[in-house]
Design a protein around this motif. Structure first.
Motif, PDB file in Angstrom:
ATOM      1  N   GLY A   1      40.716  47.898  48.999  1.00  0.00           N
ATOM      2  CA  GLY A   1      39.792  49.017  48.880  1.00  0.00           C
ATOM      3  C   GLY A   1      39.688  49.649  47.520  1.00  0.00           C
ATOM      4  N   VAL A   2      40.270  49.047  46.482  1.00  0.00           N
ATOM      5  CA  VAL A   2      40.123  49.573  45.120  1.00  0.00           C
ATOM      6  C   VAL A   2      38.664  49.407  44.703  1.00  0.00           C
ATOM      7  N   MET A   3      38.023  50.486  44.279  1.00  0.00           N
ATOM      8  CA  MET A   3      36.568  50.493  44.104  1.00  0.00           C
ATOM      9  C   MET A   3      36.191  51.007  42.712  1.00  0.00           C
TER      10      MET A   3
ATOM     11  N   LYS B   1      44.239  37.880  54.041  1.00  0.00           N
ATOM     12  CA  LYS B   1      43.011  37.132  54.293  1.00  0.00           C
ATOM     13  C   LYS B   1      41.842  38.077  54.044  1.00  0.00           C
ATOM     14  N   ILE B   2      40.841  37.599  53.327  1.00  0.00           N
ATOM     15  CA  ILE B   2      39.711  38.441  52.936  1.00  0.00           C
ATOM     16  C   ILE B   2      38.417  37.744  53.317  1.00  0.00           C
ATOM     17  N   LYS B   3      37.539  38.475  53.975  1.00  0.00           N
ATOM     18  CA  LYS B   3      36.234  37.941  54.344  1.00  0.00           C
ATOM     19  C   LYS B   3      35.153  38.786  53.683  1.00  0.00           C
ATOM     20  N   LYS B   4      34.332  38.152  52.856  1.00  0.00           N
ATOM     21  CA  LYS B   4      33.262  38.847  52.150  1.00  0.00           C
ATOM     22  C   LYS B   4      31.954  38.672  52.912  1.00  0.00           C
ATOM     23  N   MET B   5      31.254  39.774  53.091  1.00  0.00           N
ATOM     24  CA  MET B   5      29.936  39.773  53.708  1.00  0.00           C
ATOM     25  C   MET B   5      28.971  40.508  52.790  1.00  0.00           C
TER      26      MET B   5
ATOM     27  N   ALA C   1      29.750  44.266  53.624  1.00  0.00           N
ATOM     28  CA  ALA C   1      31.102  44.641  54.045  1.00  0.00           C
ATOM     29  C   ALA C   1      32.128  43.662  53.479  1.00  0.00           C
ATOM     30  N   VAL C   2      33.362  44.143  53.411  1.00  0.00           N
ATOM     31  CA  VAL C   2      34.504  43.290  53.091  1.00  0.00           C
ATOM     32  C   VAL C   2      35.595  43.596  54.107  1.00  0.00           C
ATOM     33  N   ALA C   3      36.145  42.557  54.734  1.00  0.00           N
ATOM     34  CA  ALA C   3      37.221  42.726  55.700  1.00  0.00           C
ATOM     35  C   ALA C   3      38.528  42.219  55.093  1.00  0.00           C
TER      36      ALA C   3
ATOM     37  N   LYS D   1      41.569  46.220  57.643  1.00  0.00           N
ATOM     38  CA  LYS D   1      40.753  47.279  57.058  1.00  0.00           C
ATOM     39  C   LYS D   1      39.400  46.681  56.699  1.00  0.00           C
ATOM     40  N   ILE D   2      38.341  47.297  57.185  1.00  0.00           N
ATOM     41  CA  ILE D   2      36.984  46.847  56.895  1.00  0.00           C
ATOM     42  C   ILE D   2      36.255  47.954  56.142  1.00  0.00           C
ATOM     43  N   ILE D   3      35.748  47.619  54.975  1.00  0.00           N
ATOM     44  CA  ILE D   3      34.911  48.540  54.205  1.00  0.00           C
ATOM     45  C   ILE D   3      33.474  48.110  54.430  1.00  0.00           C
TER      46      ILE D   3
END
Length: 326
Positions: free
Chosen positions: A58-60, A138-142, A145-147, A163-165
């Protein structure tokens, strides 16, 4: 352009200008057509943030909403292990097992991993602790959103953390959705808080900034209240600009046991940018901190999870326009 704005802000605040990190870290970008965000991704070897204080997910470094910039560099110096060289609505969990382990032993920080206790001194979030095991990410990019999913297995504490942003479709709203499952033999009891490191159009912090709550504020331990800022009923207003290396801080009380009191508004009336922060869990503690480059409401929630149990919570950021005042 962002670097120019940061340099101007540092000059106005009297801060020394540190190096801007190179943009070669693992990252993702998301957008819903109204909000555009860029996020740095967890990576134990090459990640932007590898410190031992904040959750690595979640670093933005960028958050743009309707022409307003909410996230960016607010600090002077960067290293991947500096505890607060971090940007955005970042989160931090109080550690698990630190007091129970001897020097040289292990303890756990959710969103980071297994850390090493170096000596007999009291735990402090401002110190770096070696990361022995960052778990498996594990990271899923959409597109919008990013999970993030971290699995940690240790002899004392183990967990699955998701955590889903997410950006809400067709709305100026950002949501952080969390689920923490205890997969170990011991109960997990911790507090998690959002530091909300917003730069609000890179304006020097001072008159024009406003924090507003749904309850009458009672000042606890504080620094700079009455001089730099003051409490006016349910709000905090700034009396003057902060100067280099100056900060303001207060523990805030007056909230109840219901989630309706987790409802915070931060407004910059110089540029007309506002954000409302809500959560579906009640406050366990409320702090406020500010420096020349950022204003941070710091709401806490309490988490207690038995073995095999899970806990979920959601934080929403609704961005809006507020009145401009000269």
């Amino acid at each position: 352009m962002k670097r120019i704005r940061y340099i101007i802000l540092c000059l106005l605040s009297g801060l020394a200008i540190g190096a801007i990190p190179a943009d070669n870290f693992p990252e993702a970008e998301i957008s819903n057509g109204i909000i555009h965000a860029r996020l740095y991704l967890p990576d134990a070897e090459n990640g932007y943030y590898r410190g031992s204080r904040f959750d690595w997910s979640g670093v933005m470094p960028e958050l743009q909403v309707a022409g307003h910039e909410w996230c960016g560099q607010w600090f002077e110096k960067y290293s991947p292990t500096i505890h607060d060289a971090i940007m955005g609505p970042v989160e931090s969990f109080t550690p698990l097992g630190y007091d129970a382990t001897a020097p040289g032993g292990r303890f756990v920080a959710i969103g980071i991993g297994v850390l090493s206790r170096p000596d007999g001194s009291k735990y402090t979030p401002f110190r770096y602790y070696d990361v022995l095991d960052p778990g498996k990410w594990k990271i899923k990019k959409m597109g919008d959103a990013v999970a993030f999913h971290q699995t940690l297995k240790d002899s004392a504490y183990s967990y699955d953390y998701e955590k889903i942003i997410r950006l809400v479709k067709g709305a100026p709203e950002l949501v952080l959705e969390h689920t923490l499952k205890n997969t170990g033999p011991r109960a997990i009891e911790t507090d998690v808080y959002d530091h909300n490191l917003f730069v609000a159009d890179h304006q020097p912090v001072g008159p024009g900034f406003l924090l507003k709550f749904p309850f009458g504020l009672i000042k606890g331990e504080s620094r700079g209240i009455g001089d730099i800022a003051e409490i006016q009923g349910d709000s905090i207003v700034f009396k003057r600009k902060l100067v280099a290396r100056e900060s303001v801080y207060s523990i805030l009380e007056g909230y109840g046991k219901d989630a309706k009191d987790y409802d915070i508004r931060l407004e910059n009336h110089t540029t007309g940018a506002g954000v409302r922060i809500t959560c579906d869990r009640p406050l366990s503690k409320m702090l406020f901190w500010g420096c020349p480059t950022t204003v941070c409401p710091e709401p806490y929630i309490h988490i207690k999870i038995g073995p095999g149990e899970a806990f979920s919570w959601k934080i929403a950021y609704e961005f809006y326009s507020c009145g401009i005042r000269n």
